[in-house]
Write a protein that holds these residues in place. Structure first.
Motif, mmCIF file in Angstrom:
data_model
loop_
_atom_site.group_PDB
_atom_site.id
_atom_site.type_symbol
_atom_site.label_atom_id
_atom_site.label_comp_id
_atom_site.label_asym_id
_atom_site.label_seq_id
_atom_site.Cartn_x
_atom_site.Cartn_y
_atom_site.Cartn_z
ATOM 1 N N THR A 667 -3.808 -5.524 -8.795
ATOM 2 C CA THR A 667 -3.835 -6.161 -10.110
ATOM 3 C C THR A 667 -2.600 -7.010 -10.368
ATOM 4 O O THR A 667 -2.640 -7.897 -11.229
ATOM 5 C CB THR A 667 -3.955 -5.096 -11.211
ATOM 6 N N SER A 668 -1.517 -6.736 -9.663
ATOM 7 C CA SER A 668 -0.330 -7.569 -9.787
ATOM 8 C C SER A 668 0.487 -7.446 -8.509
ATOM 9 O O SER A 668 0.460 -6.418 -7.838
ATOM 10 C CB SER A 668 0.513 -7.148 -10.999
ATOM 11 N N GLY A 669 1.231 -8.503 -8.167
ATOM 12 C CA GLY A 669 1.991 -8.504 -6.936
ATOM 13 C C GLY A 669 1.135 -8.875 -5.747
ATOM 14 O O GLY A 669 -0.007 -9.336 -5.884
ATOM 15 N N SER A 670 1.672 -8.662 -4.538
ATOM 16 C CA SER A 670 0.967 -9.013 -3.307
ATOM 17 C C SER A 670 1.310 -8.013 -2.216
ATOM 18 O O SER A 670 2.476 -7.636 -2.035
ATOM 19 C CB SER A 670 1.353 -10.421 -2.849
ATOM 20 N N LEU A 671 0.285 -7.609 -1.458
ATOM 21 C CA LEU A 671 0.489 -6.706 -0.341
ATOM 22 C C LEU A 671 1.121 -7.413 0.849
ATOM 23 O O LEU A 671 1.570 -6.752 1.791
ATOM 24 C CB LEU A 671 -0.842 -6.079 0.082
ATOM 25 N N ARG A 672 1.158 -8.740 0.847
ATOM 26 C CA ARG A 672 1.791 -9.485 1.936
ATOM 27 C C ARG A 672 3.289 -9.186 2.004
ATOM 28 O O ARG A 672 3.918 -9.341 3.044
ATOM 29 C CB ARG A 672 1.583 -10.988 1.735
ATOM 30 N N ASP A 673 3.862 -8.744 0.877
ATOM 31 C CA ASP A 673 5.290 -8.441 0.829
ATOM 32 C C ASP A 673 5.597 -6.997 1.222
ATOM 33 O O ASP A 673 6.747 -6.559 1.126
ATOM 34 C CB ASP A 673 5.826 -8.702 -0.583
ATOM 35 N N LEU A 674 4.573 -6.264 1.654
ATOM 36 C CA LEU A 674 4.763 -4.855 2.001
ATOM 37 C C LEU A 674 5.454 -4.754 3.354
ATOM 38 O O LEU A 674 4.918 -5.191 4.380
ATOM 39 C CB LEU A 674 3.403 -4.150 2.036
ATOM 40 N N ARG A 675 6.639 -4.175 3.367
ATOM 41 C CA ARG A 675 7.424 -4.046 4.595
ATOM 42 C C ARG A 675 8.446 -2.925 4.392
ATOM 43 O O ARG A 675 8.365 -2.173 3.429
ATOM 44 C CB ARG A 675 8.119 -5.365 4.944
ATOM 45 N N GLU A 676 9.423 -2.852 5.287
ATOM 46 C CA GLU A 676 10.488 -1.868 5.169
ATOM 47 C C GLU A 676 11.233 -2.038 3.844
ATOM 48 O O GLU A 676 11.616 -3.142 3.455
ATOM 49 C CB GLU A 676 11.474 -2.020 6.329
ATOM 50 N N GLY A 677 11.407 -0.931 3.095
ATOM 51 C CA GLY A 677 12.123 -0.972 1.830
ATOM 52 C C GLY A 677 11.264 -1.313 0.632
ATOM 53 O O GLY A 677 11.785 -1.432 -0.479
ATOM 54 N N THR A 678 9.952 -1.455 0.833
ATOM 55 C CA THR A 678 9.048 -1.775 -0.275
ATOM 56 C C THR A 678 7.889 -0.783 -0.287
ATOM 57 O O THR A 678 7.644 -0.062 0.677
ATOM 58 C CB THR A 678 8.489 -3.202 -0.157
ATOM 59 N N VAL A 712 6.158 -3.858 -4.795
ATOM 60 C CA VAL A 712 5.689 -5.223 -4.535
ATOM 61 C C VAL A 712 4.261 -5.450 -5.006
ATOM 62 O O VAL A 712 3.812 -6.601 -5.052
ATOM 63 C CB VAL A 712 5.800 -5.560 -3.037
ATOM 64 N N ALA A 713 3.540 -4.368 -5.349
ATOM 65 C CA ALA A 713 2.151 -4.530 -5.790
ATOM 66 C C ALA A 713 1.726 -3.303 -6.585
ATOM 67 O O ALA A 713 2.199 -2.187 -6.345
ATOM 68 C CB ALA A 713 1.214 -4.746 -4.600
ATOM 69 N N ILE A 714 0.829 -3.531 -7.527
ATOM 70 C CA ILE A 714 0.187 -2.464 -8.308
ATOM 71 C C ILE A 714 -1.306 -2.563 -8.029
ATOM 72 O O ILE A 714 -1.891 -3.650 -8.121
ATOM 73 C CB ILE A 714 0.447 -2.617 -9.818
ATOM 74 N N TYR A 715 -1.938 -1.433 -7.685
ATOM 75 C CA TYR A 715 -3.366 -1.442 -7.356
ATOM 76 C C TYR A 715 -4.091 -0.346 -8.128
ATOM 77 O O TYR A 715 -3.473 0.624 -8.584
ATOM 78 C CB TYR A 715 -3.589 -1.279 -5.844
ATOM 79 N N GLU A 716 -5.415 -0.517 -8.229
ATOM 80 C CA GLU A 716 -6.222 0.360 -9.076
ATOM 81 C C GLU A 716 -6.795 1.568 -8.346
ATOM 82 O O GLU A 716 -6.954 2.626 -8.940
ATOM 83 C CB GLU A 716 -7.382 -0.447 -9.700
ATOM 84 N N ARG A 717 -7.122 1.429 -7.083
ATOM 85 C CA ARG A 717 -7.893 2.474 -6.393
ATOM 86 C C ARG A 717 -6.975 3.532 -5.794
ATOM 87 O O ARG A 717 -6.990 3.813 -4.601
ATOM 88 C CB ARG A 717 -8.777 1.830 -5.335
ATOM 89 N N ASN A 718 -6.205 4.169 -6.665
ATOM 90 C CA ASN A 718 -5.250 5.170 -6.208
ATOM 91 C C ASN A 718 -5.900 6.510 -5.902
ATOM 92 O O ASN A 718 -5.374 7.301 -5.114
ATOM 93 C CB ASN A 718 -4.147 5.359 -7.254
ATOM 94 N N LEU A 719 -7.049 6.813 -6.514
ATOM 95 C CA LEU A 719 -7.726 8.084 -6.199
ATOM 96 C C LEU A 719 -8.254 8.098 -4.774
ATOM 97 O O LEU A 719 -8.422 9.161 -4.179
ATOM 98 C CB LEU A 719 -8.873 8.327 -7.175
ATOM 99 N N ALA A 720 -8.507 6.924 -4.210
ATOM 100 C CA ALA A 720 -8.993 6.831 -2.836
ATOM 101 C C ALA A 720 -7.847 6.672 -1.848
ATOM 102 O O ALA A 720 -7.817 7.341 -0.807
ATOM 103 C CB ALA A 720 -9.968 5.667 -2.698
ATOM 104 N N LEU A 721 -6.896 5.797 -2.155
ATOM 105 C CA LEU A 721 -5.855 5.434 -1.196
ATOM 106 C C LEU A 721 -4.506 6.067 -1.512
ATOM 107 O O LEU A 721 -3.516 5.747 -0.852
ATOM 108 C CB LEU A 721 -5.715 3.905 -1.145
ATOM 109 N N GLY A 722 -4.438 6.949 -2.487
ATOM 110 C CA GLY A 722 -3.186 7.601 -2.814
ATOM 111 C C GLY A 722 -2.364 6.809 -3.808
ATOM 112 O O GLY A 722 -2.661 5.655 -4.123
#
Length: 917
Positions: A667-678, A712-722
């Motif tokens: 819903t906000s941010g980007s998973l492309r920025d997911l790396r070490e320290g994020t 770096v990102a906020i997502y909705e499907r936390n019950l499935a993916l933690g």
């Protein structure tokens, strides 16, 4: 002058103490006579009480034994059986905070990933006086392929197929393992295998075998066959298989140079563990204390001291999952025990009170003819004691097989992890004796409270109250019920405002409080129900409906007593089933929505190496591929001011492969920025932490390393993916064995799926053992670690406790109908036909069923709605089949409890109505 004083009593008089003793004796003899006569006259009523007390003692004893077994449970000692002590890191993390208005409190949580020990500690321990040898041990998962090229499963254990681990050859002395054939490995491509694995793989000394550790498979030569010392046959260990490499090769394959898992210490001859322990402690706590390998990266509140494990504690260094699983099992059993105790108290109190209430006229008559309050209390006490003692003993004896069956279910369904021992010790069997005494005490207190009113009031007033119910329920009972009702609603409100464990605990407390409130406010609930249902009963039930409406309206207390156990069974079973079902239903729905992959790569072995996902992504026609690396993190936070350490399941993925393979619904941010320290954070968790994109979140990895990660990102499907999503490369260094559970791939729209599937299988033929490639992968759904234990215990609770409450419903209704036999006979005597009386009873049964179901559903729905809205953001869910089963059980039980006991009275002819029913 001497005065003689005559101390003799006048003729015909006895001392006051003797007169008091004679009075007590007469009272006891009278009470004994009355109790014996009552037991004969009211056999059926006391039989219902007997059944309820037997089940109460059985349930309390079995669950108390299970809780005690979990309390004394420990990790099994296998590979370190020959050691005197084992030196390992502290596998726990701590959080200290000051609750509101209380002194500072420290909470502890177990870590599921290995906290490693610096290798240079070995030399320090080897120099300790009394140490014969200090042997470092590093374990890593191993997969084997047999002579036919197929994977070889590990040894069979009580919890299923056990894992296989690789070690350096010097660690064979820790079990100890001894050679049964061949020789020890001396070259990098040689291994020694335990006899059970060798038999499964069909290999012997000199044969070649294909092994996979944390990388690609490689061929090795079997140099020898080993088995634990002292065994006559070539069987492996009970909970794990063993493959031994050379020491240098084991260090290289473990992937952690410079550190070890643990250090096994062998004592010199004649040195006991009590002598060696202080010396080891002194060596570790010297001028430069030895600390674990990540001491500088752990939270300051954590202990980085190395531990010296002895006795059963040595197993903690072997089976890391044992400690957290034992803690989860103990917490769940303790909560279930508390629930069982409350339900048992309600059931026993209701059943005993109803049995005494059926004798209200008899007790009132005894008061009218001169019986004292003490005689009534002693009489009822003797009756209850006679019934409860036998019932408690039978229940205590029956709790032993029930306890053993519960342990078998936990092991058979995989709820107990590999390596966790739940012992059955002889001294534990004293526990059912204590629960039997508790059952007897509850029965005696219930009887004393039930006959207290009649014993206190004047005889004439007692006769009047026995003839008809009092106009209003007691003020104390009403006020107490309203207070408990308010407490239940407050707990439901707390559940709506909290999350996680606190929400679940508040919801459970609310459900129990609402059931107790319903029991106390039963007459008021019955009156309210009759205002709604009485007109309908008169209109649709004919003469029988009119009689039913009149009877239930005039006897609201009796109707409330019939409704209460129905409310109890509906509320308890509904909460137990719906809480987990709501989480699974919503989580499964999110998992299905998140799944975008077309192909899945799995293996029956320990896992897939990181190269597997890269090899799949390189196959022509594959649009994206990601591995799924599972681990845990620990979040330190406060709930209502109290410190909490919450261990959460997480998954590491390839950021570039999202959302093509998995769509978390960012819903906000980007998973492309997911790396070490994020890190990416689920929306619900972000709200509770007040985190936004760019914020910092402080987490502790599974190995205790603490990190302040940028969101770096906020997502909705936390019950499935933690609640937290990591890049795989960032999570892997904190995982003991960084192997993916599976690889998910997305096939390009213009590619031939079957051709791509064949190409993926060929690409992985040299990268992993026993690989399966399939279409339509199952959803990625992370569940809490204690979900398996919770499911088994929920099944047991619903089956055993639910069955107990059903029997309580039946017993209560039977008691009520036994007390109404004269009423039914009188109806027959004044001209009511059998059909009219049967219809009256059917209408009454319908009233009890409808009211019990509605009130029980409300008692369950209020806390469940608060819980589900706070945790899942949805309404409670209960599978229709389970809901229908609850309704069916209630209908059958109530119908049987009301209609069957009335059959003897309805079969009598009218002239025979004057006879004793």
């Amino acid at each position: 002058m001497t005065v003689a004083v005559d101390t003799r009593q006048p003729a015909g008089r006895t001392p006051a103490r003797e007169r008091h003793g004679e009075s007590v004796g007469r009272v006891q003899r009278t009470a004994h006579f009355l109790a014996r006569r009552s037991m004969r006259l009211h056999r059926k009523a006391w039989a219902a009480v007997f059944a309820a007390l037997v089940l109460t003692a059985l349930l309390l004893g079995s669950f108390a034994l299970a809780t005690l077994s979990a309390f004394v449970g420990h990790a099994h000692v296998e590979r370190y059986a020959a050691t005197t002590a084992v030196v390992a890191a502290d596998q726990s993390t701590r959080y200290r905070a000051k609750p509101w208005g209380d002194p500072p409190t420290t909470v502890t949580q177990s870590l599921t990933e290995r906290v490693r020990v610096p290798a240079d500690v070995v030399d320090r321990l080897a120099k300790v006086p009394g140490v014969r040898a200090a042997i470092p041990d590093s374990s890593f998962p191993v997969a084997l392929a047999g002579a036919d090229g197929r994977g070889v499963p590990g040894p069979d254990s009580d919890s299923g197929t056990a894992p296989v681990y690789g070690h350096g050859w010097p660690t064979a002395a820790l079990a100890p393992f001894t050679l049964r054939a061949g020789k020890a490995p001396s070259e990098a491509r040689q291994v020694a295998i335990d006899g059970d694995l060798a038999a499964r793989a069909g290999v012997g000394p000199g044969d070649r075998i294909r092994l996979q550790t944390l990388g690609a498979p490689a061929e090795y030569v079997v140099s020898g066959i080993v088995a634990p010392d002292g065994e006559a046959d070539d069987t492996g260990l009970a909970h794990q298989g063993a493959v031994f490499f050379t020491e240098d090769q084991a260090v290289r394959l473990s992937g952690h140079p410079g550190t070890v898992d643990a250090i096994g210490v062998l004592a010199a001859d004649g040195v006991s563990v009590h002598q060696l322990y202080p010396e080891l402690r002194k060596a570790l706590d010297g001028a430069e204390p030895a600390r674990d390998a990540v001491a500088d990266s752990r939270d300051p509140q954590d202990s980085s001291r190395l531990r010296v494990l002895t006795g059963n504690g040595r197993g903690q260094a072997e089976f890391l999952e044992a400690a957290p699983s034992r803690a989860s099992l103990l917490n769940l059993l303790a909560m279930l025990c508390a629930t069982v105790i409350m339900i048992a108290v309600l059931v026993v109190a209701g059943t005993v009170s109803q049995a005494v209430h059926q004798r209200a006229r008899e007790l009132a008559l005894l008061r009218a003819v001169g019986a004292t309050p003490w005689q009534l209390r002693v009489t009822v006490g003797r009756e209850v004691t006679g019934v409860a003692t036998t019932a408690a003993v039978l229940g205590a004896v029956g709790s032993l097989p029930v306890f053993l069956m519960l342990l078998w279910m936990l092991r058979d369904r995989g709820a107990v992890p590999v390596g966790l021992d739940l012992p059955v010790l002889p001294w534990m069997f004293a526990t059912p004796v204590l629960t039997a005494v508790l059952t007897l005490v509850v029965a005696r207190v219930s009887a004393a409270l039930a006959c207290g009113r009649i014993a206190k009031i004047r005889p004439a007033q007692a006769l009047g109250e026995a003839a008809s119910e009092p106009g209003q329920p007691g003020r104390g009972r009403t006020v107490t019920g309203l207070v408990v009702l308010f407490a239940g609603l407050s707990s439901a409100g707390t559940a709506a405002l909290q999350s996680g464990e606190l929400a679940a605990m508040a919801a459970g407390s609310a459900a129990l409080a609402l059931v107790i409130a319903c029991a106390l406010l039963g007459p008021w609930i019955a009156r309210g129900a009759m205002r709604l249902l009485a007109p309908l009963a008169r209109r649709l039930g004919g003469a029988g409906g009119y009689l039913a409406a009149a009877s239930t309206t005039a006897n609201s207390r009796r109707l409330g007593a019939a409704i209460t156990p129905v409310v109890l069974v509906v509320a308890f079973v509904g909460v137990q089933l719906a809480a987990g079902a709501t989480m699974d239903h919503e989580g499964s729905a999110q998992a299905r929505q998140a799944m975008r992959a077309d192909l899945v790569v799995t293996t029956e072995e320990a896992g897939l190496p990181a190269e597997a996902a890269r090899d799949v992504a390189a196959v022509p026609g594959v649009e994206a591929a990601t591995g799924a690396l599972h681990s845990t993190v620990v979040l330190a936070r406060r709930e209502a001011g109290d410190p909490v350490l919450e261990r959460l399941p997480v998954v590491g993925v390839t950021p570039g492969a999202l959302p093509a393979t998995l769509d978390p619904d960012v819903t906000s941010g980007s998973l492309r920025d997911l790396r070490e320290g994020t890190v990416a954070v689920g929306a619900a968790r972000a709200d509770s932490l007040d985190a936004k994109v760019g914020s910092k979140v402080r987490l502790r990895y599974g190995d205790g390393v603490v990190a302040s990660l940028r969101v770096v990102a906020i997502y909705e499907r936390n019950l499935a993916l933690g609640d937290f999503l990591f890049a795989r490369d960032a999570l892997a260094p904190h995982v003991s064995a960084p192997l993916d559970t599976r690889v998910l791939a997305r096939v390009a729209p213009d590619a031939d799926r079957d051709a791509v599937q064949r190409a993926v299988r060929e690409a992985l033929s040299g990268a992993a053992l026993d690989v399966q490639v399939a279409a339509n992968p199952s959803p990625e759904h992370l569940r809490s670690e204690d979900r398996g234990v919770s499911q088994v215990l929920t099944t047991v609770a619903v089956g055993v406790v639910g069955g107990f409450t059903v029997i309580a419903v039946l017993s209560t209704l039977v008691l009520i109908l036994i007390g109404r036999r004269q009423e039914l006979v009188l109806l027959r005597l004044v001209g009511a036909g059998r059909r009219q009386v049967r219809r009256m009873l059917r209408v009454e049964a319908a009233i009890v069923i409808v009211t019990g179901l509605v009130v029980g559903a409300l008692a369950a729905l209020i806390p469940l709605t608060a819980f589900s809205l706070s945790v899942t953001g949805s309404l409670p869910y209960l599978p229709p089949v389970q809901a229908g089963a609850i309704v069916l059980v209630v209908v059958v039980t109530v119908a049987a409890g009301i209609l069957l006991p009335a059959r003897p009275a309805l079969r009598r002819r009218r002239p025979a109505a004057l006879q004793r029913p």
